[in-house]
Design an enzyme around this catalytic site. Structure first.
Site, PDB file in Angstrom:
ATOM      1  N   ASP A  80      52.228  -6.829  49.470  1.00 18.65           N
ATOM      2  CA  ASP A  80      52.693  -5.690  50.243  1.00 18.65           C
ATOM      3  C   ASP A  80      51.513  -5.143  51.042  1.00 18.65           C
ATOM      4  O   ASP A  80      50.525  -4.700  50.468  1.00 18.65           O
ATOM      5  CB  ASP A  80      53.238  -4.633  49.273  1.00 18.65           C
ATOM      6  CG  ASP A  80      54.058  -3.574  49.973  1.00 18.65           C
ATOM      7  OD1 ASP A  80      53.978  -3.491  51.211  1.00 18.65           O
ATOM      8  OD2 ASP A  80      54.772  -2.828  49.275  1.00 18.65           O
ATOM      9  N   ASP A  84      56.052  -6.752  56.391  1.00 18.99           N
ATOM     10  CA  ASP A  84      54.823  -6.454  55.642  1.00 18.99           C
ATOM     11  C   ASP A  84      54.930  -6.785  54.157  1.00 18.99           C
ATOM     12  O   ASP A  84      54.133  -6.308  53.369  1.00 18.99           O
ATOM     13  CB  ASP A  84      54.445  -4.983  55.822  1.00 18.99           C
ATOM     14  CG  ASP A  84      55.410  -4.061  55.095  1.00 18.99           C
ATOM     15  OD1 ASP A  84      56.582  -4.410  54.996  1.00 18.99           O
ATOM     16  OD2 ASP A  84      54.968  -2.994  54.641  1.00 18.99           O
ATOM     17  N   GLU A  85      55.899  -7.605  53.796  1.00 15.99           N
ATOM     18  CA  GLU A  85      56.153  -7.820  52.386  1.00 15.99           C
ATOM     19  C   GLU A  85      56.700  -9.219  52.134  1.00 15.99           C
ATOM     20  O   GLU A  85      57.507  -9.707  52.929  1.00 15.99           O
ATOM     21  CB  GLU A  85      57.239  -6.837  51.967  1.00 15.99           C
ATOM     22  CG  GLU A  85      56.960  -6.060  50.720  1.00 15.99           C
ATOM     23  CD  GLU A  85      58.163  -5.212  50.384  1.00 15.99           C
ATOM     24  OE1 GLU A  85      59.046  -5.739  49.699  1.00 15.99           O
ATOM     25  OE2 GLU A  85      58.216  -4.065  50.827  1.00 15.99           O
TER      26      GLU A  85
END
Length: 486
Positions: free
Chosen positions: A11, A105-106
């Site tokens: 993350d 973003d993950e």
DNA sequence: TCTGGGGTCCTAGGACCC
DNA sequence: TCTGGGGTCCTAGGACCC
């Protein structure tokens, strides 16, 4: 159950804001807020400096500005974030081919699928996690937090446990002990509503949640979610990391800085949204069957109306009329006392894959295929049955107000000679009507500009007059200004 | 303070068919 | 004549996530 915590969750820390700070050195160390900067914007991401002022995700920008007036407020640059996201995902794939992106973003990474063999123990996992984090920092200049566990749930919760730049590995066998003291809200899938219900049952922490019986949870939260939560609270999560996930729907929506107050502007907005969603649908190589229109009133009342077409399509000429059929009812249901509409959306679901074989067959069947403009669109049309065209006859002059012309877009029309058609566009001084008449080739559509009698200078006026009797000008069925919710 | 935009999944009721 | 149950599809709404 795995004996090694080989599922990673990565993350990126305050991703959008961190990208901006990386990009612009003057922003480093300063509060940065990325999100909607307009009247009705909300915060997407706040840098850690801004969080210290009480600014957080999903907060109205207006409130953020009050709490942190000196922050830099930036509109998101998705292109830039996407580029960096690709770099990060590339790094993850160097570790294992089994990467499941969750968002820009993950992502989850399954180390069991590593080509050089899965990690043998927790220490090896920790080494991979640290190396991964270091590579991300080296190649992007940004920090990430990493969590590792024997399941997706544990990995996800672990990556959040020591932000920013954290690295938490939960040993196999210790999941339950590790989860127990956490508030239920930390569990992936437990939001405000579920947390409230659990609190009334006396469960604030995972340990307390675990004390509830499966039967209790199912009756409180429903079959699927209750059973799932019962297992999750025990650290049991069988969900696998999956690299490819097929899109199920495509949608576009806009919140307007000022409420839309009349049906004209609402229909114009829906026309624009429908065009955007179709473009996205085609970019993804999809077709879809179910059209959904969403409307949100001034008081946030939100309603959806949907309609399922006879077959999947990516053709605006089928999707826009459906959206326009739905929007009046949706807007009326979303507005109480004739107040305005703050948001409109158009979505397409029940997606099907684009049928390449059919396309080629269709092109070959067309003798004089010309690969441009509207003709191309028509050749792409999937084998969907068009919805029957209602026999709406429109008489009278073309309305002068631009809003009224917008309202015309998508309206069904019928012409004595050319049969059913629909208004494709309404520009200054003229409307473009598409007819599917008896003398147009099968599967083809003829585009005509129908000139307003007052505007004889329009280029296509000659053609239009030759084709159409003078008295058959296309105009509005309803002459003027119906109100929303009236 | 006044609430974005893109999604996923689940539930529940009604229609319809066998 | 009255009464079923199950399965599937459609529609609407809600919770949740990033």
């Amino acid at each position: 159950m795995r004996t090694v915590p080989s599922i990673l969750h990565i993350d990126m820390d305050a991703f959008f804001a961190a990208v901006e700070q990386r990009h612009k050195p003057s922003l480093r160390g300063k509060p940065v807020v990325v999100g909607g900067v307009g009247l009705r914007g909300v915060v997407s991401t706040a840098s850690y400096e801004a969080r210290a002022f009480g600014v957080g995700s999903a907060m109205p920008t207006a409130l953020a500005r009050r709490r942190c007036p000196n922050a830099a407020y930036l509109f998101p640059r998705f292109g830039a974030y996407h580029e960096i996201s690709q770099v990060v995902m590339g790094i993850l794939r160097e570790f294992s081919p089994l990467v499941e992106p969750v968002s820009m973003d993950e992502a989850f990474v399954d180390l069991e699928a590593m080509t050089q063999g899965p990690p043998k123990d927790e220490q090896e996992v920790r080494a991979h996690a640290r190396r991964l984090s270091a590579l991300v920092a080296e190649r992007t200049g940004l920090t990430a937090s990493v969590g590792a566990g024997t399941s997706k749930l544990v990995a996800k919760v672990a990556s959040d446990a020591d932000k920013p730049h954290g690295c938490v590995v939960v040993a196999a066998g210790s999941e339950q002990r590790w989860l127990d003291p956490l508030p239920v809200r930390k569990l992936w899938g437990v939001g405000p509503a579920t947390a409230d219900r659990l609190h009334t049952m006396g469960a604030t922490t995972v340990a307390e949640l675990r004390a509830l019986g499966e039967h209790e949870l199912v009756s409180l939260l429903g079959n699927a979610w209750g059973g799932q939560l019962f297992r999750l609270s025990r650290g049991r999560d069988e969900r696998v990391v999956s690299a490819e996930r097929e899109a199920k729907s495509v949608s576009v929506e806009d919140t307007y800085p000022h409420d839309l107050m009349d049906l004209y502007s609402i229909r114009a907005a829906v026309t624009e949204l429908a065009e955007r969603v179709v473009r996205r649908l085609r970019e993804g190589g999809h077709t879809g069957r179910t059209v959904t229109v969403k409307a949100r009133g001034h008081d946030f009342t939100t309603v959806t109306r949907s309609e399922t077409l006879a077959g999947p399509t990516d053709d605006v000429r089928l999707l826009l009329p459906a959206a326009l059929r739905l929007v009046d009812g949706a807007a009326a249901a979303a507005t109480g006392q004739m107040r305005g509409i703050r948001l409109l959306g158009v979505g397409i679901s029940a997606l099907a894959e684009y049928a390449q074989g059919d396309l080629i067959a269709e092109l070959e069947g067309l003798g004089e295929y010309t690969p441009q403009g509207a003709e191309t669109d028509e050749a792409h049309a999937p084998p969907a049955e068009p919805a029957p065209v209602p026999a709406v006859t429109m008489y009278g002059p073309v309305p002068e107000a631009p809003e009224a012309r917008h309202w015309l877009a998508g309206q069904d029309v019928r012409h004595p000679q050319w049969g059913p058609g629909w208004v494709q566009g309404a520009g200054l001084g003229r409307v473009t009507v598409r007819f599917e008449g008896p003398d147009t080739p099968p599967g083809r559509i003829k585009t005509l500009d129908v000139a307003d009698p007052d505007l004889e200078a329009v280029d296509s006026a000659e053609v239009a007059r030759a084709a159409l009797p003078q008295e058959a000008d296309i105009a509005a069925e309803r002459p003027a200004g119906p109100d929303v919710g009236g």
